[in-house]
Design a protein around this motif. Structure first.
Motif, PDB file in Angstrom:
ATOM      1  N   ARG A 185       0.790  -1.261  -0.050  1.00 44.98           N
ATOM      2  CA  ARG A 185       0.026  -0.008  -0.167  1.00 44.98           C
ATOM      3  C   ARG A 185       0.769   1.463   0.000  1.00 44.98           C
ATOM      4  O   ARG A 185       1.719   1.298   0.775  1.00 44.98           O
ATOM      5  CB  ARG A 185      -0.784  -0.009   1.171  1.00 44.98           C
ATOM      6  CG  ARG A 185      -1.835   1.213   1.224  1.00 44.98           C
ATOM      7  CD  ARG A 185      -2.881   1.460   2.475  1.00 44.98           C
ATOM      8  NE  ARG A 185      -3.820   2.271   2.253  1.00 44.98           N
ATOM      9  CZ  ARG A 185      -3.810   3.688   2.245  1.00 44.98           C
ATOM     10  NH1 ARG A 185      -2.304   4.172   2.408  1.00 44.98           N
ATOM     11  NH2 ARG A 185      -4.744   4.254   1.899  1.00 44.98           N
ATOM     12  N   PHE A 186       0.802   2.118  -0.894  1.00 47.37           N
ATOM     13  CA  PHE A 186       1.610   3.339  -1.248  1.00 47.37           C
ATOM     14  C   PHE A 186       1.389   4.277   0.101  1.00 47.37           C
ATOM     15  O   PHE A 186       0.148   4.505   0.177  1.00 47.37           O
ATOM     16  CB  PHE A 186       1.191   4.107  -2.543  1.00 47.37           C
ATOM     17  CG  PHE A 186       1.720   3.136  -3.677  1.00 47.37           C
ATOM     18  CD1 PHE A 186       3.284   2.846  -3.803  1.00 47.37           C
ATOM     19  CD2 PHE A 186       0.936   2.728  -4.662  1.00 47.37           C
ATOM     20  CE1 PHE A 186       3.470   2.010  -5.031  1.00 47.37           C
ATOM     21  CE2 PHE A 186       1.201   2.171  -5.711  1.00 47.37           C
ATOM     22  CZ  PHE A 186       2.362   1.706  -6.026  1.00 47.37           C
ATOM     23  N   LYS A 239     -11.573   7.284  -0.169  1.00 47.34           N
ATOM     24  CA  LYS A 239     -11.071   7.517   1.255  1.00 47.34           C
ATOM     25  C   LYS A 239      -9.830   6.511   1.378  1.00 47.34           C
ATOM     26  O   LYS A 239      -9.077   7.004   2.192  1.00 47.34           O
ATOM     27  CB  LYS A 239     -12.303   6.938   2.248  1.00 47.34           C
ATOM     28  CG  LYS A 239     -11.848   7.208   3.642  1.00 47.34           C
ATOM     29  CD  LYS A 239     -12.935   6.707   4.522  1.00 47.34           C
ATOM     30  CE  LYS A 239     -12.661   7.013   6.074  1.00 47.34           C
ATOM     31  NZ  LYS A 239     -13.842   6.342   7.001  1.00 47.34           N
ATOM     32  N   ASP A 240      -9.912   5.329   0.728  1.00 45.25           N
ATOM     33  CA  ASP A 240      -8.826   4.610   1.104  1.00 45.25           C
ATOM     34  C   ASP A 240      -7.546   4.777   0.140  1.00 45.25           C
ATOM     35  O   ASP A 240      -6.344   4.377   0.392  1.00 45.25           O
ATOM     36  CB  ASP A 240      -9.356   3.151   0.801  1.00 45.25           C
ATOM     37  CG  ASP A 240      -7.860   2.229   1.425  1.00 45.25           C
ATOM     38  OD1 ASP A 240      -7.645   2.320   2.591  1.00 45.25           O
ATOM     39  OD2 ASP A 240      -7.680   1.240   0.521  1.00 45.25           O
ATOM     40  N   HIS A 241      -7.767   5.713  -0.855  1.00 49.38           N
ATOM     41  CA  HIS A 241      -6.627   6.075  -1.795  1.00 49.38           C
ATOM     42  C   HIS A 241      -5.496   6.828  -0.932  1.00 49.38           C
ATOM     43  O   HIS A 241      -5.528   7.592   0.100  1.00 49.38           O
ATOM     44  CB  HIS A 241      -7.132   7.144  -2.923  1.00 49.38           C
ATOM     45  CG  HIS A 241      -6.205   7.107  -3.917  1.00 49.38           C
ATOM     46  ND1 HIS A 241      -4.965   8.011  -3.945  1.00 49.38           N
ATOM     47  CD2 HIS A 241      -6.079   6.436  -4.995  1.00 49.38           C
ATOM     48  CE1 HIS A 241      -4.358   7.998  -5.015  1.00 49.38           C
ATOM     49  NE2 HIS A 241      -5.072   7.089  -5.708  1.00 49.38           N
ATOM     50  N   PRO A 242      -4.357   6.518  -1.531  1.00 54.46           N
ATOM     51  CA  PRO A 242      -3.072   7.095  -0.742  1.00 54.46           C
ATOM     52  C   PRO A 242      -2.997   8.458  -0.815  1.00 54.46           C
ATOM     53  O   PRO A 242      -3.892   9.062  -1.853  1.00 54.46           O
ATOM     54  CB  PRO A 242      -1.781   6.364  -1.404  1.00 54.46           C
ATOM     55  CG  PRO A 242      -2.397   5.297  -2.042  1.00 54.46           C
ATOM     56  CD  PRO A 242      -3.760   5.445  -2.425  1.00 54.46           C
ATOM     57  N   ALA A 310       7.368  13.627   5.506  1.00 54.17           N
ATOM     58  CA  ALA A 310       6.177  13.829   6.880  1.00 54.17           C
ATOM     59  C   ALA A 310       5.453  12.713   6.696  1.00 54.17           C
ATOM     60  O   ALA A 310       4.602  12.439   7.630  1.00 54.17           O
ATOM     61  CB  ALA A 310       5.771  14.901   6.287  1.00 54.17           C
ATOM     62  N   ARG A 311       5.537  11.701   5.846  1.00 54.60           N
ATOM     63  CA  ARG A 311       4.379  10.521   5.902  1.00 54.60           C
ATOM     64  C   ARG A 311       5.219   9.230   6.194  1.00 54.60           C
ATOM     65  O   ARG A 311       4.214   8.171   6.394  1.00 54.60           O
ATOM     66  CB  ARG A 311       3.813  10.531   4.476  1.00 54.60           C
ATOM     67  CG  ARG A 311       2.677  11.623   4.422  1.00 54.60           C
ATOM     68  CD  ARG A 311       2.643  11.974   3.144  1.00 54.60           C
ATOM     69  NE  ARG A 311       1.517  12.990   2.885  1.00 54.60           N
ATOM     70  CZ  ARG A 311       1.544  14.311   3.514  1.00 54.60           C
ATOM     71  NH1 ARG A 311       3.140  14.651   3.442  1.00 54.60           N
ATOM     72  NH2 ARG A 311       0.746  15.215   3.134  1.00 54.60           N
TER      73      ARG A 311
END
Length: 313
Positions: A185-186, A239-242, A310-311
């Motif tokens: 998952r990106f 909503k689930d998109h990176p 930051a991620r």
């Protein structure tokens, strides 16, 4: 960048070779600094004989993830659907070598895969190749890893595409038959200098032949363009998109600027907020990637690195 700013044209065909030529002597002067970063090549699909390899660039000082490993950035180059390579021939060989080194020098294992081009492949074949490269790296960390740094972290994977490569990257995350087969998952997707819609209903620009060869008939183009794929996603898929980062040059061609007028409101409408956008000041469509490791015009790349870091944790 002074030379680039003097180019009056913004069309890709008019500025492509001039832009590359402007950076050749600059990057050649910095060759030793660029090549201090180790690069290794791997075959990610042994069922094909061509365009099935990827290059990996290894940081000297990795950015640690919460797992104590090294984050991964995939970069997907463009080329109008029918050209492009992870390693250009002389005298342009330092181009993507410099890009890979730039992001590796900032702590990321950086991967640049080749993928099939028109006329060999049609939609969504190029995105499937990129998926296969991503899945291969994440399934073969022990093969890719080097002893000098912590292993690549499959839980901290980013992907950035540029131009046609940007469209392939959008399809990778927006087209369920492909996106559902990506193993990691990106953490984030970086969409740089690629179209949002392909068919302009107002007929302000036309679709180039290689793009039409790849995407299909006009009706298929309308169904397969990134905007249509985005709008076709369910609310849960949105909503689930990176996380999304948008990047473009200040002096993009007119057709791309028209396309990008709609990307921010389209994303904001579905997600409730607009994504961050980075604009490469003074850049044309070609120059951002070639400026990396040149010592000038690199600010956009530093902002991308900041966004990714930051991620990570």
């Amino acid at each position: 960048m002074d030379i680039i700013s003097k180019f009056a044209e913004t069309g890709v065909a008019a500025i492509n070779l001039k832009t590359l030529a402007a950076f050749v002597p600059i990057l050649d002067e910095r060759k030793a600094e660029i090549e201090i970063i180790q690069r290794k090549s791997f075959v990610y699909d042994d069922k094909r004989r061509t365009r099935n390899e990827l290059d990996v660039y290894y940081p000297l000082n990795p950015t640690p993830t919460k797992n104590g490993k090294t984050p991964i950035l995939f970069f997907v180059y463009g080329g109008g659907y029918n050209s492009g390579s992870k390693q250009f021939p002389e005298p342009f060989e330092m181009g993507y070598r410099a890009l890979g080194s730039f992001f590796a020098q900032r702590g990321f294992v950086t991967v640049i895969p080749d993928y099939r081009l028109v006329p060999e492949v049609k939609f969504p074949g190029s995105s499937e190749d990129i998926r296969d490269a991503v899945n291969w790296v994440c399934a073969n960390v022990d093969v890719v890893a080097v002893p000098s740094i912590p292993a690549p972290d499959v839980d901290a994977v980013f992907i950035m595409g540029h131009s046609a490569g940007d469209v392939h990257t959008k399809v990778l995350s927006l087209y369920p038959p492909v996106s559902r087969t990506v193993n990691p998952r990106f953490k984030g997707v970086i969409w740089s200098g690629g179209g949002w819609f392909i068919v302009d209903e107002k007929k302000r620009f036309r679709v180039e032949v290689p793009a039409a060869q790849y995407l299909g008939s006009q009706e298929e183009q309308k169904e397969r363009e990134p905007r249509a794929l985005w709008n076709a996603l369910s609310d849960e898929e949105i909503k689930d998109h990176p996380d999304i980062l948008l990047v473009r040059a200040e002096r993009e061609p007119d057709w791309l600027l028209l396309s990008w007028e709609e990307i921010l409101p389209d994303i904001e409408k579905r997600r409730g907020e607009a994504p961050q956008m980075i604009i490469g000041k003074g850049h044309n469509h070609i120059s951002p990637n070639w400026a990396l490791c040149s010592g000038q015009g690199e600010e956009w790349g530093e902002e991308v690195v900041k966004w990714m870091k930051a991620r990570i944790n």
